[in-house]
Design a protein around this motif. Sequence first.
Motif, PDB file in Angstrom:
ATOM      1  N   LEU A 169      60.267  15.549  50.807  1.00 11.90           N
ATOM      2  CA  LEU A 169      60.250  15.920  49.398  1.00 11.90           C
ATOM      3  C   LEU A 169      61.128  15.032  48.529  1.00 11.90           C
ATOM      4  N   LEU A 170      62.252  14.581  49.067  1.00 11.14           N
ATOM      5  CA  LEU A 170      63.128  13.705  48.281  1.00 11.14           C
ATOM      6  C   LEU A 170      62.428  12.377  47.989  1.00 11.14           C
ATOM      7  N   THR A 171      61.833  11.801  49.015  1.00 11.20           N
ATOM      8  CA  THR A 171      61.127  10.526  48.846  1.00 11.20           C
ATOM      9  C   THR A 171      59.935  10.674  47.912  1.00 11.20           C
ATOM     10  N   SER A 172      59.149  11.728  48.109  1.00 14.15           N
ATOM     11  CA  SER A 172      57.952  11.941  47.284  1.00 14.15           C
ATOM     12  C   SER A 172      58.318  12.186  45.826  1.00 14.15           C
ATOM     13  N   THR A 173      59.368  12.960  45.595  1.00 17.40           N
ATOM     14  CA  THR A 173      59.795  13.242  44.225  1.00 17.40           C
ATOM     15  C   THR A 173      60.251  11.977  43.513  1.00 17.40           C
ATOM     16  N   MET A 174      60.998  11.131  44.204  1.00 17.08           N
ATOM     17  CA  MET A 174      61.473   9.883  43.598  1.00 17.08           C
ATOM     18  C   MET A 174      60.310   8.942  43.292  1.00 17.08           C
ATOM     19  N   ILE A 175      59.350   8.826  44.220  1.00 22.22           N
ATOM     20  CA  ILE A 175      58.196   7.943  43.996  1.00 22.22           C
ATOM     21  C   ILE A 175      57.376   8.441  42.813  1.00 22.22           C
ATOM     22  N   ALA A 176      57.113   9.761  42.767  1.00 18.76           N
ATOM     23  CA  ALA A 176      56.337  10.322  41.655  1.00 18.76           C
ATOM     24  C   ALA A 176      57.058  10.105  40.330  1.00 18.76           C
ATOM     25  N   TRP A 177      58.374  10.247  40.340  1.00 17.17           N
ATOM     26  CA  TRP A 177      59.152  10.062  39.103  1.00 17.17           C
ATOM     27  C   TRP A 177      59.097   8.611  38.631  1.00 17.17           C
ATOM     28  N   LEU A 178      59.299   7.684  39.542  1.00 20.89           N
ATOM     29  CA  LEU A 178      59.297   6.262  39.168  1.00 20.89           C
ATOM     30  C   LEU A 178      57.926   5.808  38.672  1.00 20.89           C
TER      31      LEU A 178
END
Length: 333
Positions: A117-126
């Motif tokens: 979830l941390l990785t996915s959230t950062m990718i979606a945000w960027l």
Amino acid sequence: MGVLAYVAKRFGLYLAVLFIGLTITFMLPRLMPINPVDGYIGQIQSRANGTLTPEAIEEMRANLEVLYGLKGDILTQYFSYLKRVVIDFDFGPSFTYYPTEVSTMIVTALPWTLGLLLTSTMIAWLLGNMVGLVAGYFHKHKAASVLEFVGILLYPIPYYILAVTVLLLLAYIFPIFPLSPTFPVGEMTWAKVGMIIYNSLLPAITLVLAGFGWNILSMKALAVATTEEPYVTYARLKGASNWTRMTRYVFRNALLPQVTALALSLGMIFNGALLTEIIFSYPGIGLIMRTAATGGDYNVLYGAITLSILAVATAGLVIDLIYPLLDPRIRTK
């Protein structure tokens, strides 16, 4: 307001949020219709074929109530709970997986949830902010309407529908990813790391798509409003290039609300873990929360929900402390 007063006020609010959250966490499981002690005694009686005497059952009940912090009236249990959680950070053993400690279960499951979830959230945000910035800055171009349409298309879709759709498309109709993922155990090797990443891509794609649409729309709206500001017009009259105006003037000022949204999203990743891990059979915090809820496992619920409360409250505190560093207008107040 001085720096120390500002920090003290924010830290006081942080402690108040933790206190209220922990109190609600203590009360909610006790309102559930399931009594975990009765359930556990029932399992033992079933294994013993009903040969336990009433005296043995009462003795067992008393020992279990002490073991799980259920001894005494509600106020006694509450203060015992606060001591165990706040001072000792001890949630006791799990009802369902006794004698496994709840802290051991959380430590085992936490890297899986954070990694996904941390990785996915950062990718979606960027990705969402980059696309939204371009769509907002060039909002008069037709291509910006196409980018906005992507956000409008993705944002309203409920996550469970999006997850099931992606699962059917990429694991059933087009079997690119496994329908039932397999995660290796034992000593970690590069081959196992590759297998874990491969099996995690499908839930990661759904999480990125779910957050991508909202980030596009929010950044586009902020970028459009910021583009009309006088300082952006002044930069254009000075001869600044589109790239300079978009990155140094529009993006930096439109980014502040997005940083707030990112911090809150990172704090609430444990809430999003539940549905994701159930749908994709992913071994994280969400699965143990589901097992705890269905089995009346108070201690596991305490541990998982307390972790979520701590993450959300800490994210809010971090926002309050770093916001003056990002926005000089706050520092002057």
